[in-house]
Design a protein around this motif. Sequence first.
Motif, PDB file in Angstrom:
ATOM      1  N   LYS A   4       0.836  -1.193   0.000  1.00 27.74           N
ATOM      2  CA  LYS A   4       0.000   0.000   0.000  1.00 27.74           C
ATOM      3  C   LYS A   4       0.874   1.247   0.000  1.00 27.74           C
ATOM      4  N   CYS A   5       0.405   2.223  -0.730  1.00 27.97           N
ATOM      5  CA  CYS A   5       1.087   3.500  -0.733  1.00 27.97           C
ATOM      6  C   CYS A   5       0.980   4.117   0.659  1.00 27.97           C
ATOM      7  N   ILE A   6       2.089   4.560   1.209  1.00 30.99           N
ATOM      8  CA  ILE A   6       2.064   5.085   2.572  1.00 30.99           C
ATOM      9  C   ILE A   6       1.486   6.483   2.629  1.00 30.99           C
ATOM     10  N   ILE A   7       1.226   7.086   1.483  1.00 34.63           N
ATOM     11  CA  ILE A   7       0.660   8.435   1.462  1.00 34.63           C
ATOM     12  C   ILE A   7      -0.846   8.390   1.295  1.00 34.63           C
ATOM     13  N   CYS A   8      -1.326   7.778   0.217  1.00 35.82           N
ATOM     14  CA  CYS A   8      -2.755   7.800  -0.062  1.00 35.82           C
ATOM     15  C   CYS A   8      -3.432   6.476   0.286  1.00 35.82           C
ATOM     16  N   GLY A   9      -2.663   5.447   0.584  1.00 28.27           N
ATOM     17  CA  GLY A   9      -3.238   4.185   1.006  1.00 28.27           C
ATOM     18  C   GLY A   9      -3.731   3.324  -0.148  1.00 28.27           C
ATOM     19  N   PHE A  23       5.717   4.251  -2.550  1.00 32.77           N
ATOM     20  CA  PHE A  23       4.696   5.166  -3.051  1.00 32.77           C
ATOM     21  C   PHE A  23       4.068   4.596  -4.307  1.00 32.77           C
ATOM     22  N   CYS A  24       2.813   4.994  -4.583  1.00 34.46           N
ATOM     23  CA  CYS A  24       2.133   4.474  -5.756  1.00 34.46           C
ATOM     24  C   CYS A  24       2.490   5.299  -6.981  1.00 34.46           C
ATOM     25  N   SER A  25       2.926   6.506  -6.758  1.00 33.44           N
ATOM     26  CA  SER A  25       3.210   7.383  -7.884  1.00 33.44           C
ATOM     27  C   SER A  25       4.221   8.439  -7.461  1.00 33.44           C
ATOM     28  N   ARG A  27       3.778  11.486  -7.572  1.00 32.57           N
ATOM     29  CA  ARG A  27       3.074  12.544  -6.857  1.00 32.57           C
ATOM     30  C   ARG A  27       3.099  12.286  -5.343  1.00 32.57           C
ATOM     31  N   CYS A  28       2.816  11.043  -4.969  1.00 32.20           N
ATOM     32  CA  CYS A  28       2.833  10.714  -3.550  1.00 32.20           C
ATOM     33  C   CYS A  28       4.253  10.789  -2.998  1.00 32.20           C
ATOM     34  N   GLN A  29       5.208  10.473  -3.832  1.00 34.05           N
ATOM     35  CA  GLN A  29       6.595  10.570  -3.407  1.00 34.05           C
ATOM     36  C   GLN A  29       6.946  12.018  -3.070  1.00 34.05           C
TER      37      GLN A  29
HETATM   38 ZN   LIG Z   1      -0.208   7.142  -3.357  1.00 41.01          ZN
END
Ligand SMILES: [Zn+2]
Length: 61
Positions: A4-9, A23-25, A27-29
């Motif tokens: 799971k992305c630690i930012i947006c889940g 991160f998923c992207s 942007r989240c990074q």
């Molecule tokens: Zn994310």
Amino acid sequence: MKAKCIICGEPCRGHEENELYPFCSRRCQLIDLGRWLDGDYRIPGNSIDEDDPDRSDGSLM
Ligand SMILES: [Zn+2]
């Protein structure tokens, strides 16, 4: 293996096939990087009171 992305889940790929993990992207990074720069992740109990405003006034005679 799911991650799971630690930012947006949102579900994201594991580190083996995701260079942006955890991160998923990008942007989240960047969001995570911004949080670091803003000091959101400051370690509790490790603050330094060098800029104490009371001191600059009270220590002068
Ligand atoms: Zn994310």
